[in-house]
Design a protein around this motif. Sequence first.
Motif, mmCIF file in Angstrom:
data_model
loop_
_atom_site.group_PDB
_atom_site.id
_atom_site.type_symbol
_atom_site.label_atom_id
_atom_site.label_comp_id
_atom_site.label_asym_id
_atom_site.label_seq_id
_atom_site.Cartn_x
_atom_site.Cartn_y
_atom_site.Cartn_z
ATOM 1 N N LEU A 1 0.822 -1.206 0.000
ATOM 2 C CA LEU A 1 0.000 0.000 0.000
ATOM 3 C C LEU A 1 0.859 1.261 0.000
ATOM 4 O O LEU A 1 0.616 2.181 -0.781
ATOM 5 C CB LEU A 1 -0.966 0.014 1.186
ATOM 6 N N HIS A 2 1.872 1.307 0.849
ATOM 7 C CA HIS A 2 2.683 2.533 0.904
ATOM 8 C C HIS A 2 3.426 2.771 -0.410
ATOM 9 O O HIS A 2 3.620 3.911 -0.811
ATOM 10 C CB HIS A 2 3.643 2.506 2.107
ATOM 11 N N GLU A 3 3.815 1.715 -1.130
ATOM 12 C CA GLU A 3 4.477 1.888 -2.425
ATOM 13 C C GLU A 3 3.496 2.404 -3.480
ATOM 14 O O GLU A 3 3.862 3.220 -4.326
ATOM 15 C CB GLU A 3 5.122 0.590 -2.881
ATOM 16 N N VAL A 4 2.267 1.934 -3.421
ATOM 17 C CA VAL A 4 1.242 2.420 -4.347
ATOM 18 C C VAL A 4 0.962 3.894 -4.086
ATOM 19 O O VAL A 4 0.886 4.698 -5.011
ATOM 20 C CB VAL A 4 -0.057 1.583 -4.235
ATOM 21 N N GLU A 5 0.827 4.265 -2.815
ATOM 22 C CA GLU A 5 0.578 5.667 -2.473
ATOM 23 C C GLU A 5 1.742 6.549 -2.929
ATOM 24 O O GLU A 5 1.527 7.632 -3.474
ATOM 25 C CB GLU A 5 0.338 5.803 -0.974
ATOM 26 N N ASN A 6 2.974 6.080 -2.727
ATOM 27 C CA ASN A 6 4.144 6.835 -3.189
ATOM 28 C C ASN A 6 4.137 6.972 -4.707
ATOM 29 O O ASN A 6 4.420 8.041 -5.243
ATOM 30 C CB ASN A 6 5.443 6.177 -2.735
ATOM 31 N N TRP A 7 3.833 5.898 -5.415
ATOM 32 C CA TRP A 7 3.775 5.911 -6.883
ATOM 33 C C TRP A 7 2.725 6.906 -7.356
ATOM 34 O O TRP A 7 2.972 7.680 -8.274
ATOM 35 C CB TRP A 7 3.480 4.508 -7.394
ATOM 36 N N MET A 8 1.565 6.899 -6.706
ATOM 37 C CA MET A 8 0.502 7.827 -7.093
ATOM 38 C C MET A 8 0.955 9.264 -6.881
ATOM 39 O O MET A 8 0.711 10.128 -7.719
ATOM 40 C CB MET A 8 -0.782 7.527 -6.308
ATOM 41 N N TRP A 9 1.643 9.530 -5.786
ATOM 42 C CA TRP A 9 2.124 10.873 -5.499
ATOM 43 C C TRP A 9 3.203 11.282 -6.506
ATOM 44 O O TRP A 9 3.168 12.376 -7.058
ATOM 45 C CB TRP A 9 2.663 10.920 -4.073
ATOM 46 N N GLU A 10 4.181 10.404 -6.725
ATOM 47 C CA GLU A 10 5.313 10.714 -7.609
ATOM 48 C C GLU A 10 4.888 10.916 -9.064
ATOM 49 O O GLU A 10 5.457 11.740 -9.767
ATOM 50 C CB GLU A 10 6.361 9.616 -7.529
ATOM 51 N N THR A 11 3.906 10.159 -9.501
ATOM 52 C CA THR A 11 3.485 10.260 -10.895
ATOM 53 C C THR A 11 2.377 11.288 -11.091
ATOM 54 O O THR A 11 1.973 11.550 -12.221
ATOM 55 C CB THR A 11 2.983 8.905 -11.433
ATOM 56 N N GLY A 12 1.895 11.851 -9.983
ATOM 57 C CA GLY A 12 0.804 12.818 -10.088
ATOM 58 C C GLY A 12 -0.478 12.140 -10.546
ATOM 59 O O GLY A 12 -1.330 12.770 -11.166
ATOM 60 N N TRP A 13 -0.612 10.857 -10.225
ATOM 61 C CA TRP A 13 -1.772 10.095 -10.669
ATOM 62 C C TRP A 13 -3.028 10.642 -10.025
ATOM 63 O O TRP A 13 -3.114 10.861 -8.825
ATOM 64 C CB TRP A 13 -1.634 8.626 -10.304
ATOM 65 N N THR A 14 -4.019 10.889 -10.853
ATOM 66 C CA THR A 14 -5.332 11.306 -10.367
ATOM 67 C C THR A 14 -6.373 10.575 -11.184
ATOM 68 O O THR A 14 -6.054 9.909 -12.171
ATOM 69 C CB THR A 14 -5.561 12.823 -10.536
ATOM 70 N N ARG A 15 -7.590 10.722 -10.814
ATOM 71 C CA ARG A 15 -8.663 10.104 -11.581
ATOM 72 C C ARG A 15 -8.705 10.688 -12.996
ATOM 73 O O ARG A 15 -9.097 10.030 -13.944
ATOM 74 C CB ARG A 15 -10.000 10.305 -10.881
ATOM 75 N N LEU A 16 -8.249 11.916 -13.152
ATOM 76 C CA LEU A 16 -8.201 12.530 -14.476
ATOM 77 C C LEU A 16 -7.278 11.763 -15.414
ATOM 78 O O LEU A 16 -7.525 11.691 -16.604
ATOM 79 C CB LEU A 16 -7.741 13.984 -14.382
ATOM 80 N N ASN A 17 -6.202 11.187 -14.890
ATOM 81 C CA ASN A 17 -5.297 10.394 -15.723
ATOM 82 C C ASN A 17 -6.061 9.283 -16.418
ATOM 83 O O ASN A 17 -5.851 9.011 -17.587
ATOM 84 C CB ASN A 17 -4.180 9.772 -14.892
ATOM 85 N N ARG A 18 -6.946 8.644 -15.696
ATOM 86 C CA ARG A 18 -7.715 7.544 -16.268
ATOM 87 C C ARG A 18 -8.619 8.053 -17.378
ATOM 88 O O ARG A 18 -8.725 7.454 -18.432
ATOM 89 C CB ARG A 18 -8.545 6.858 -15.188
ATOM 90 N N LEU A 19 -9.248 9.197 -17.168
ATOM 91 C CA LEU A 19 -10.145 9.741 -18.173
ATOM 92 C C LEU A 19 -9.364 10.182 -19.408
ATOM 93 O O LEU A 19 -9.836 10.005 -20.527
ATOM 94 C CB LEU A 19 -10.930 10.913 -17.583
#
Length: 70
Positions: free
Chosen positions: A47-65
Amino acid sequence: MRYLDVDKFAALLHESASNIRRKIRANSNEVPPRMHLPGSKMLRWRLHEVENWMWETGWTRLNRLETRGV
């Protein structure tokens, strides 16, 4: 330490589990590093690696759209 299976990981990203598996096969760089349990084909993410990845890549729900062309 908390681990996510493919269903929980997909839900966190607002994706389907089948879409996550497809991304792994096509281009594993589209998802954070995962771990494999010895003697098993089950996918797990820390979980902490996923959260870090999301933060580092700027992943948001908009990325999916955006990747869907919406």
